[in-house]
Motif scaffolding. Structure first.
Motif, PDB file in Angstrom:
ATOM      1  N   TRP A 243       0.692  -1.141  -0.081  1.00 51.01           N
ATOM      2  CA  TRP A 243       0.006  -0.126  -0.149  1.00 51.01           C
ATOM      3  C   TRP A 243       0.800   1.270  -0.115  1.00 51.01           C
ATOM      4  CZ3 TRP A 243      -5.323   0.442  -0.200  1.00 51.01           C
ATOM      5  CH2 TRP A 243      -6.056  -0.368  -0.127  1.00 51.01           C
ATOM      6  N   ALA A 244       0.685   2.039  -1.087  1.00 47.57           N
ATOM      7  CA  ALA A 244       1.315   3.455  -1.201  1.00 47.57           C
ATOM      8  C   ALA A 244       0.515   4.488  -0.401  1.00 47.57           C
ATOM      9  CB  ALA A 244       1.659   3.626  -2.453  1.00 47.57           C
ATOM     10  N   GLU A 245       1.118   5.215   0.460  1.00 49.65           N
ATOM     11  CA  GLU A 245       0.386   6.312   1.251  1.00 49.65           C
ATOM     12  C   GLU A 245       1.012   7.615   0.581  1.00 49.65           C
ATOM     13  OE1 GLU A 245      -1.022   8.125   5.815  1.00 49.65           O
ATOM     14  OE2 GLU A 245       0.044   6.141   5.469  1.00 49.65           O
ATOM     15  N   GLU A 247       0.648  12.348   0.396  1.00 44.68           N
ATOM     16  CA  GLU A 247       0.036  13.211   0.782  1.00 44.68           C
ATOM     17  C   GLU A 247       0.077  14.418  -0.247  1.00 44.68           C
ATOM     18  OE1 GLU A 247       0.603  14.873   4.995  1.00 44.68           O
ATOM     19  OE2 GLU A 247       2.015  15.996   3.735  1.00 44.68           O
ATOM     20  N   GLN A 265      -8.965   2.190  -3.165  1.00 50.52           N
ATOM     21  CA  GLN A 265      -8.428   3.290  -2.626  1.00 50.52           C
ATOM     22  C   GLN A 265      -8.968   3.636  -1.316  1.00 50.52           C
ATOM     23  OE1 GLN A 265      -8.277   5.976  -6.168  1.00 50.52           O
ATOM     24  NE2 GLN A 265      -9.781   7.397  -4.877  1.00 50.52           N
ATOM     25  N   GLU A 266      -8.169   4.428  -0.436  1.00 55.38           N
ATOM     26  CA  GLU A 266      -8.689   4.945   0.623  1.00 55.38           C
ATOM     27  C   GLU A 266      -8.194   6.522   0.716  1.00 55.38           C
ATOM     28  OE1 GLU A 266      -7.204   2.738   3.861  1.00 55.38           O
ATOM     29  OE2 GLU A 266      -8.186   0.884   3.168  1.00 55.38           O
ATOM     30  N   GLY A 267      -9.240   7.364   1.082  1.00 56.34           N
ATOM     31  CA  GLY A 267      -8.696   8.795   0.863  1.00 56.34           C
ATOM     32  C   GLY A 267      -9.447   9.608   1.975  1.00 56.34           C
ATOM     33  N   ARG A 268      -8.599  10.668   2.505  1.00 54.67           N
ATOM     34  CA  ARG A 268      -9.278  11.546   3.518  1.00 54.67           C
ATOM     35  C   ARG A 268      -8.443  12.702   3.645  1.00 54.67           C
ATOM     36  NH1 ARG A 268      -5.844  11.572   8.046  1.00 54.67           N
ATOM     37  NH2 ARG A 268      -4.098   9.921   8.147  1.00 54.67           N
ATOM     38  N   ARG A 276      -4.747  12.693   1.858  1.00 54.85           N
ATOM     39  CA  ARG A 276      -4.100  11.747   2.139  1.00 54.85           C
ATOM     40  C   ARG A 276      -4.701  10.437   1.476  1.00 54.85           C
ATOM     41  NH1 ARG A 276      -0.807  10.975   7.027  1.00 54.85           N
ATOM     42  NH2 ARG A 276       0.070  12.772   7.304  1.00 54.85           N
ATOM     43  N   LEU A 277      -4.037   9.801   0.379  1.00 58.36           N
ATOM     44  CA  LEU A 277      -4.598   9.042  -0.653  1.00 58.36           C
ATOM     45  C   LEU A 277      -3.745   7.463  -0.409  1.00 58.36           C
ATOM     46  CD1 LEU A 277      -6.287   7.946  -2.946  1.00 58.36           C
ATOM     47  CD2 LEU A 277      -4.544   8.619  -4.365  1.00 58.36           C
ATOM     48  N   ARG A 278      -4.144   6.644   0.054  1.00 58.51           N
ATOM     49  CA  ARG A 278      -3.707   5.147   0.056  1.00 58.51           C
ATOM     50  C   ARG A 278      -4.232   4.217  -1.037  1.00 58.51           C
ATOM     51  NH1 ARG A 278      -4.718   1.487   3.585  1.00 58.51           N
ATOM     52  NH2 ARG A 278      -2.517   0.681   4.245  1.00 58.51           N
ATOM     53  N   LEU A 301       4.755   9.147   1.681  1.00 53.97           N
ATOM     54  CA  LEU A 301       5.040   8.822   3.070  1.00 53.97           C
ATOM     55  C   LEU A 301       5.187   7.499   3.299  1.00 53.97           C
ATOM     56  CD1 LEU A 301       1.652  10.606   4.452  1.00 53.97           C
ATOM     57  CD2 LEU A 301       3.961  11.590   4.101  1.00 53.97           C
TER      58      LEU A 301
END
Length: 321
Positions: A243-245, A247, A265-268, A276-278, A301
């Motif tokens: 998983w890449a994180e 910013e 994907q996960e974003g917040r 932040r995007l995973r 990150l």
């Protein structure tokens, strides 16, 4: 009534009465003579309707059909919104893969144009007002698409001559097609490679020859295909997903937060406005290319290996500048 309804009404009157006087058409349809003539011309020219004027009977009737396409009214009715959607779809089909799909969808497009060419909007107007711009699309040999698509649907193996661009060499492979994928302006064949004994994705523009085999395709469970080819980032995904994180700055976040990099994907948003995007990945090549598009508005990150890869790319670019 609209034009489509009038065409059906004209057809029904002719079939029910045999010979229909002009005045009956004008009264029944509640239209002017010029409008009726335009409808009649459309039926004759576009739908090949064998409608003739019978001087002795003083009315219109169906004549014996001449050579050419058989006359028939479209079986579907569309409201205005549906017509606009279909005309737009026509443009999308036409531009999806110029030169590759054109020979296969042109008969469909011809019928669609005939069906949808209404008085208030035409395919020509849509072509003028709705445009599709494609970038970085790679040319394909159009003759290969049909046998590959047939093998995918008929579940048959094919023998392909595949060119490896990285090593600049060609190799013959027998593969069992699983699916066709259109990804970033390029068609790919997802297949089980019998030479390597694993799932592979082959760009159609790298396939130089195709021969259909009589052998049935080796079936790969859908879940195995998803885990191998869909789990990570890009078309060349594989197992061993990381998983890449990332910013992104508040300014760049306005765009990136609305983009889909991967279905999982996960974003917040953070309190300071950064985003932040995973995203999952296995092969970092394409992910690094997308990250570099956003430099200097992005930070990597995690993982450290991905950050080092980006740093190496930037240093190499500086050395060659």
């Amino acid at each position: 009534m609209d034009r489509t309804e009038r065409l059906y009404r004209i057809d029904r009157l002719l079939n029910e009465r045999g010979v229909v006087p002009l005045r009956m058409f004008l009264d029944d349809l509640e239209i002017s003579l010029p409008t009726f003539k335009r409808d009649l011309e459309y039926l004759r020219e576009r739908l090949n309707a064998p409608i003739v004027w019978d001087r002795e009977a003083r009315g219109y009737r169906f004549d014996v059909a001449s050579t050419g396409p058989r006359y028939e009214l479209p079986a579907l009715w569309f409201n205005a919104s549906e017509v606009y959607a279909l005309l737009t779809m026509q443009q999308l089909l036409k531009n999806l893969e110029p030169g590759l799909l054109a020979p296969h969808v042109e008969p469909l497009l011809s019928r669609l144009r005939m069906l949808l060419d209404r008085g208030d909007i035409s395919p020509a107007e849509v072509e003028k007002r709705i445009r599709f711009h494609r970038q970085a699309a790679r040319a394909h040999d159009t003759k290969h698409f049909a046998p590959i698509a047939a093998a995918v649907l008929q579940r048959r193996r094919i023998v392909v001559q595949h060119h490896n661009r990285a090593r600049n060499e060609s190799l013959q492979r027998e593969v069992s097609p699983q699916r066709l994928t259109f990804y970033r302006e390029t068609w790919y064949l997802d297949a089980w490679c019998h030479l390597r004994d694993e799932l592979r994705s082959f760009a159609l523009d790298a396939i130089k020859d195709v021969k259909l085999s009589t052998n049935p395709a080796h079936e790969v469970p859908d879940e195995d295909i998803r885990q191998t080819l869909d789990a990570g980032y890009d078309i060349f995904s594989g197992k061993g997903v990381q998983w890449a994180e990332l910013e992104f700055t508040p300014e760049r976040a306005r765009w990136v937060s609305r983009e889909t990099w991967h279905p999982l994907q996960e974003g917040r948003f953070a309190e300071d406005g950064t985003y932040r995007l995973r995203v999952p990945f296995s092969n970092p090549t394409e992910l690094m290319m997308d990250i570099l598009r956003h430099v200097p508005a992005v930070k990597v990150l995690a993982p450290i290996s991905l950050r080092d890869g980006i740093l190496g790319q930037l240093q190499e670019a500086l050395r060659s500048a």
